[in-house]
Write a protein that holds these residues in place. Structure first.
Motif, mmCIF file in Angstrom:
data_model
loop_
_atom_site.group_PDB
_atom_site.id
_atom_site.type_symbol
_atom_site.label_atom_id
_atom_site.label_comp_id
_atom_site.label_asym_id
_atom_site.label_seq_id
_atom_site.Cartn_x
_atom_site.Cartn_y
_atom_site.Cartn_z
ATOM 1 N N LYS A 184 -29.978 8.411 3.375
ATOM 2 C CA LYS A 184 -30.743 8.067 4.563
ATOM 3 C C LYS A 184 -29.899 7.224 5.521
ATOM 4 C CE LYS A 184 -35.140 6.224 5.663
ATOM 5 N NZ LYS A 184 -35.935 5.056 5.289
ATOM 6 N N THR A 185 -29.218 6.224 4.986
ATOM 7 C CA THR A 185 -28.415 5.347 5.830
ATOM 8 C C THR A 185 -27.293 6.135 6.502
ATOM 9 O OG1 THR A 185 -28.803 3.670 4.145
ATOM 10 C CG2 THR A 185 -27.219 3.117 5.851
ATOM 11 N N LEU A 186 -26.564 6.911 5.707
ATOM 12 C CA LEU A 186 -25.418 7.642 6.259
ATOM 13 C C LEU A 186 -25.867 8.698 7.269
ATOM 14 C CD1 LEU A 186 -22.390 8.000 6.219
ATOM 15 C CD2 LEU A 186 -22.626 9.561 4.303
ATOM 16 N N GLN A 187 -26.924 9.444 6.911
ATOM 17 C CA GLN A 187 -27.366 10.503 7.822
ATOM 18 C C GLN A 187 -27.914 9.921 9.117
ATOM 19 O OE1 GLN A 187 -29.832 13.332 5.650
ATOM 20 N NE2 GLN A 187 -28.071 13.750 4.352
ATOM 21 N N GLY A 188 -28.581 8.757 9.040
ATOM 22 C CA GLY A 188 -29.090 8.077 10.230
ATOM 23 C C GLY A 188 -27.942 7.703 11.158
ATOM 24 N N GLU A 189 -26.910 7.110 10.576
ATOM 25 C CA GLU A 189 -25.767 6.666 11.392
ATOM 26 C C GLU A 189 -24.997 7.857 11.946
ATOM 27 O OE1 GLU A 189 -23.361 3.545 9.867
ATOM 28 O OE2 GLU A 189 -25.051 2.479 8.982
ATOM 29 N N LEU A 190 -24.907 8.914 11.140
ATOM 30 C CA LEU A 190 -24.212 10.134 11.573
ATOM 31 C C LEU A 190 -24.926 10.755 12.769
ATOM 32 C CD1 LEU A 190 -21.838 11.952 10.589
ATOM 33 C CD2 LEU A 190 -23.500 13.257 9.295
ATOM 34 N N LYS A 191 -26.251 10.838 12.671
ATOM 35 C CA LYS A 191 -27.052 11.441 13.726
ATOM 36 C C LYS A 191 -26.898 10.638 15.026
ATOM 37 C CE LYS A 191 -31.730 13.237 14.354
ATOM 38 N NZ LYS A 191 -32.614 12.254 15.036
ATOM 39 N N GLN A 192 -27.006 9.326 14.896
ATOM 40 C CA GLN A 192 -26.858 8.441 16.063
ATOM 41 C C GLN A 192 -25.493 8.635 16.714
ATOM 42 O OE1 GLN A 192 -27.228 4.388 14.955
ATOM 43 N NE2 GLN A 192 -29.228 4.125 15.926
ATOM 44 N N ALA A 193 -24.455 8.703 15.886
ATOM 45 C CA ALA A 193 -23.092 8.817 16.405
ATOM 46 C C ALA A 193 -22.893 10.158 17.096
ATOM 47 C CB ALA A 193 -22.088 8.634 15.282
ATOM 48 N N ILE A 194 -23.455 11.224 16.524
ATOM 49 C CA ILE A 194 -23.315 12.546 17.146
ATOM 50 C C ILE A 194 -24.019 12.549 18.498
ATOM 51 C CG2 ILE A 194 -23.993 14.988 16.982
ATOM 52 C CD1 ILE A 194 -23.414 14.883 14.021
ATOM 53 N N GLU A 195 -25.234 11.940 18.538
ATOM 54 C CA GLU A 195 -25.979 11.895 19.792
ATOM 55 C C GLU A 195 -25.240 11.060 20.834
ATOM 56 O OE1 GLU A 195 -30.325 12.614 17.753
ATOM 57 O OE2 GLU A 195 -29.829 10.606 18.522
ATOM 58 N N ALA A 196 -24.633 9.978 20.404
ATOM 59 C CA ALA A 196 -23.991 9.052 21.339
ATOM 60 C C ALA A 196 -22.617 9.549 21.791
ATOM 61 C CB ALA A 196 -23.869 7.669 20.705
ATOM 62 N N GLY A 197 -21.839 10.127 20.878
ATOM 63 C CA GLY A 197 -20.455 10.429 21.254
ATOM 64 C C GLY A 197 -19.943 11.760 20.764
ATOM 65 N N GLY A 198 -20.845 12.600 20.252
ATOM 66 C CA GLY A 198 -20.413 13.914 19.768
ATOM 67 C C GLY A 198 -19.739 13.820 18.408
ATOM 68 N N PRO A 199 -19.378 14.975 17.856
ATOM 69 C CA PRO A 199 -18.857 15.004 16.487
ATOM 70 C C PRO A 199 -17.539 14.242 16.285
ATOM 71 C CG PRO A 199 -19.002 17.240 17.396
ATOM 72 C CD PRO A 199 -19.610 16.311 18.398
ATOM 73 N N VAL A 200 -16.721 14.158 17.339
ATOM 74 C CA VAL A 200 -15.443 13.461 17.151
ATOM 75 C C VAL A 200 -15.688 11.977 16.859
ATOM 76 C CG1 VAL A 200 -13.274 12.784 18.241
ATOM 77 C CG2 VAL A 200 -14.104 15.115 18.479
ATOM 78 N N ARG A 201 -16.621 11.381 17.601
ATOM 79 C CA ARG A 201 -16.998 9.986 17.346
ATOM 80 C C ARG A 201 -17.620 9.854 15.943
ATOM 81 N NH1 ARG A 201 -17.080 5.823 15.900
ATOM 82 N NH2 ARG A 201 -18.572 4.141 16.221
ATOM 83 N N ALA A 202 -18.393 10.851 15.573
ATOM 84 C CA ALA A 202 -19.077 10.788 14.286
ATOM 85 C C ALA A 202 -18.101 10.860 13.111
ATOM 86 C CB ALA A 202 -20.115 11.912 14.192
ATOM 87 N N ILE A 203 -16.942 11.456 13.337
ATOM 88 C CA ILE A 203 -15.934 11.497 12.264
ATOM 89 C C ILE A 203 -15.530 10.079 11.872
ATOM 90 C CG2 ILE A 203 -13.540 12.143 11.739
ATOM 91 C CD1 ILE A 203 -14.007 14.644 13.499
ATOM 92 N N GLU A 204 -15.384 9.220 12.903
ATOM 93 C CA GLU A 204 -15.040 7.823 12.611
ATOM 94 C C GLU A 204 -16.129 7.164 11.778
ATOM 95 O OE1 GLU A 204 -14.157 5.617 16.240
ATOM 96 O OE2 GLU A 204 -13.196 7.435 16.988
ATOM 97 N N VAL A 205 -17.394 7.474 12.115
ATOM 98 C CA VAL A 205 -18.501 6.880 11.370
ATOM 99 C C VAL A 205 -18.429 7.288 9.898
ATOM 100 C CG1 VAL A 205 -21.020 6.880 11.086
ATOM 101 C CG2 VAL A 205 -20.018 6.627 13.351
ATOM 102 N N CYS A 206 -18.175 8.582 9.677
ATOM 103 C CA CYS A 206 -18.069 9.056 8.290
ATOM 104 C C CYS A 206 -16.921 8.368 7.570
ATOM 105 C CB CYS A 206 -17.820 10.552 8.249
ATOM 106 S SG CYS A 206 -19.306 11.487 8.493
ATOM 107 N N GLU A 207 -15.814 8.266 8.277
ATOM 108 C CA GLU A 207 -14.625 7.699 7.657
ATOM 109 C C GLU A 207 -14.818 6.224 7.321
ATOM 110 O OE1 GLU A 207 -11.255 7.492 10.257
ATOM 111 O OE2 GLU A 207 -9.836 7.397 8.596
ATOM 112 N N GLU A 208 -15.405 5.490 8.293
ATOM 113 C CA GLU A 208 -15.506 4.048 8.098
ATOM 114 C C GLU A 208 -16.750 3.647 7.342
ATOM 115 O OE1 GLU A 208 -15.213 2.719 12.137
ATOM 116 O OE2 GLU A 208 -13.183 3.573 12.243
#
Ligand code: HEC
Length: 190
Positions: free
Chosen positions: A41-65
């Protein structure tokens, strides 16, 4: 001789089947499942937010960090070791399966090939090895459509470049919806 062996096996099989049917749900299994829900839930929430805010490239950083941090935080809070693994890993340092995990992942693949729904695949076992006696639990992670932007076989050039830069040995592409992307893997010392 053949008949003897068969008959001697029957009571053992019946006992095993009976014992299985009467076993109460293991409280450790419930604990593990709750931790997995929190992680997902935590990871998917943050992933979704990041994709909405900055697209998948930004979301890669979220996954990584964030993925390793969320796993570490849950581990510290709970006394379990919490992580993710896969037969095709992106982050080999964190997520490479050990022998036991590889066997369970192979077994999940066989179960999927036999038509079992991926979302229901799980395995619990008490394991004794060089790390001591532990309750270990794994739960398969299905590949959803939303995962394909970073784990599918039609990545945009931007996503592919961002992944190449961070994960030169990336083995987590080419998945299709419904595939087993990997598994949550948890352990608790006994
Ligand atoms: C925005 C890109 C992106 C999306 C979308 C994405 N992932 Fe990932 N995924 C990554 C990155 C980056 C890593 C490596 C994380 C790390 O360094 O620990 C990763 C790692 C993983 C891992 C750990 C095993 C490994 O390969 O190292 C699993 C399991 C996983 N992802 C499942 C999923 C699932 C399931 C979805 C869809 C619900 C998904 N991912 C969506 C980028 C993404």
């Amino acid at each position: 001789m053949k008949t003897l062996i068969q008959w001697s096996l029957v009571p053992a099989l019946l006992i095993a089947a009976g014992a299985h049917a009467e076993t109460a749900p293991d409280p450790r299994m419930a604990e593990a499942k709750t931790l997995i829900q929190q992680f997902a839930k935590t990871l998917q929430g943050e992933l979704k937010q990041a994709i909405e805010a900055g697209g998948p490239v930004r979301a890669i950083e979220v996954c990584e960090e964030r993925a390793p941090v969320i796993a570490d935080e849950l581990s510290t809070q709970s006394g379990w070791s919490v992580g993710r693994t896969s037969l095709g890993v992106r982050n080999a340092t964190h997520n490479t399966p050990d022998d036991w995990e590889r066997e369970v992942l192979d077994q999940f693949e066989e179960q999927r090939a036999a038509g079992e729904p991926v979302a229901g695949l799980a395995h619990a076992e008490v394991v004794e090895d060089e790390d001591g006696r532990r309750f270990r639990f794994m739960k398969a992670i299905p590949t959803a459509e939303v995962c394909l932007a970073c784990h599918g076989d039609h990545l945009t050039p931007e996503v592919a470049a961002a992944l190449d830069e961070r994960y030169p040995e990336d083995n987590a592409r080419g998945y299709r919806a419904g595939d087993i992307r990997g598994a949550f893997t948890l352990a608790k010392p006994l």
